[in-house]
Design a protein around this motif. Structure first.
Motif, PDB file in Angstrom:
ATOM      1  N   LEU A   1     -37.171 -26.663 -15.645  1.00  0.00           N
ATOM      2  CA  LEU A   1     -36.445 -26.667 -14.379  1.00  0.00           C
ATOM      3  C   LEU A   1     -37.405 -26.882 -13.218  1.00  0.00           C
TER       4      LEU A   1
ATOM      5  N   ARG B   1     -28.213 -27.765 -12.601  1.00  0.00           N
ATOM      6  CA  ARG B   1     -27.325 -26.718 -13.107  1.00  0.00           C
ATOM      7  C   ARG B   1     -27.534 -26.497 -14.606  1.00  0.00           C
TER       8      ARG B   1
ATOM      9  N   GLY C   1     -30.810 -24.926 -15.199  1.00  0.00           N
ATOM     10  CA  GLY C   1     -30.703 -23.519 -14.826  1.00  0.00           C
ATOM     11  C   GLY C   1     -30.027 -22.694 -15.909  1.00  0.00           C
ATOM     12  N   MET C   2     -28.975 -23.235 -16.501  1.00  0.00           N
ATOM     13  CA  MET C   2     -28.297 -22.549 -17.606  1.00  0.00           C
ATOM     14  C   MET C   2     -29.258 -22.340 -18.772  1.00  0.00           C
TER      15      MET C   2
ATOM     16  N   ALA D   1     -30.355 -18.714 -16.024  1.00  0.00           N
ATOM     17  CA  ALA D   1     -29.906 -18.320 -14.684  1.00  0.00           C
ATOM     18  C   ALA D   1     -28.548 -17.630 -14.785  1.00  0.00           C
TER      19      ALA D   1
ATOM     20  N   ARG E   1     -26.450 -17.295 -12.308  1.00  0.00           N
ATOM     21  CA  ARG E   1     -25.496 -18.079 -11.525  1.00  0.00           C
ATOM     22  C   ARG E   1     -26.064 -19.506 -11.388  1.00  0.00           C
ATOM     23  N   PRO E   2     -25.964 -20.304 -12.458  1.00  0.00           N
ATOM     24  CA  PRO E   2     -26.601 -21.631 -12.438  1.00  0.00           C
ATOM     25  C   PRO E   2     -26.070 -22.568 -11.361  1.00  0.00           C
ATOM     26  N   ASP E   3     -24.782 -22.431 -11.004  1.00  0.00           N
ATOM     27  CA  ASP E   3     -24.246 -23.284  -9.934  1.00  0.00           C
ATOM     28  C   ASP E   3     -24.908 -22.953  -8.599  1.00  0.00           C
TER      29      ASP E   3
ATOM     30  N   LEU F   1     -27.847 -21.542  -8.181  1.00  0.00           N
ATOM     31  CA  LEU F   1     -29.248 -21.957  -8.242  1.00  0.00           C
ATOM     32  C   LEU F   1     -29.371 -23.458  -8.015  1.00  0.00           C
ATOM     33  N   ALA F   2     -28.504 -24.240  -8.662  1.00  0.00           N
ATOM     34  CA  ALA F   2     -28.555 -25.702  -8.489  1.00  0.00           C
ATOM     35  C   ALA F   2     -28.328 -26.085  -7.031  1.00  0.00           C
TER      36      ALA F   2
ATOM     37  N   HIS G   1     -33.250 -16.118  -9.726  1.00  0.00           N
ATOM     38  CA  HIS G   1     -32.062 -16.434 -10.522  1.00  0.00           C
ATOM     39  C   HIS G   1     -32.269 -16.346 -12.037  1.00  0.00           C
ATOM     40  N   CYS G   2     -33.526 -16.484 -12.470  1.00  0.00           N
ATOM     41  CA  CYS G   2     -33.785 -16.521 -13.918  1.00  0.00           C
ATOM     42  C   CYS G   2     -34.513 -15.259 -14.359  1.00  0.00           C
TER      43      CYS G   2
END
Length: 198
Positions: free
Chosen positions: A86, A137, A140-141, A145, A147-149, A151-152, A189-190
């Motif tokens: 990422l 996204r 991130g997933m 993460a 909340r990947p959305d 974070l993206a 986030h991660c």
């Protein structure tokens, strides 16, 4: 009888158009300028690209393909380390913003030059930006993460700000903190901290 274009004619047009569009913006470049700088006849140019809109769309499609070849290579160098994968995408955008003669991201620039959503150039530019957002996204997933959305979207803001700031104020202006800002966001986030120096 119509002349058959020499091999490499399309490539020659694309190389010249790419340089002109990157250096001056799409709206500032006319088809006559492309004709003059390629040294080709008008009929040859229009045989390959019947309109400027088609030339702009082809340039952006090619730019998109080139960007993703480089991006996926950068990401794949960190197989087995999802957080680093990422972070690699963010680093790549920072590297491009530090390149000599950087005038901003061609996709952001073109999307701003054309406000009509039906314009082929704007469609291609927005398709690239949406693909970038989606790739962030997914990465991130994969990095865990929560909340990947979110974070993206946060990373898209960093990347967009990086491009605009670097083009306006140079890479030593506010753009210099973009990578560390992205690292902070990824850490937040991660569950596994981003190892920027790894």
């Amino acid at each position: 009888m119509a002349r058959t274009p020499a091999p490499g004619t399309r490539r020659r047009i694309m190389l010249v158009a790419s340089r002109l569009f990157r250096d001056h913006g799409v709206r500032a470049v006319g088809m006559q300028q492309v004709i003059d700088e390629t040294g080709l006849g008008k009929s040859l140019l229009y045989r390959e690209f019947p309109s400027k809109d088609e030339l702009v769309a082809a340039w952006l499609r090619e730019s998109d393909e080139e960007w993703w070849r480089i991006a996926e290579d950068a990401i794949d160098r960190h197989t087995g380390d999802p957080v680093r994968r990422l972070f690699a995408l963010v680093e790549l955008t920072a590297e491009s913003a530090r390149s000599p003669g950087f005038h901003g991201c061609v996709f952001y620039n073109t999307s701003l030059e054309f406000r009509d959503d039906d314009h082929p150039g704007r469609r291609e530019a927005l398709a690239h930006l949406r693909r970038m957002r989606d790739r962030l996204r997914v990465l991130g997933m994969e990095a865990g993460a929560e909340r990947p959305d979110d974070l993206a979207d946060a990373l898209m803001l960093v990347i967009g700000g990086l491009y605009v700031s670097a083009a306006a104020l140079g890479p030593d202006g506010p753009a210099r903190v973009a990578v560390s800002t992205a690292e902070t966001l990824i850490r937040e986030h991660c569950p596994v901290p981003a190892a920027a120096g790894a």
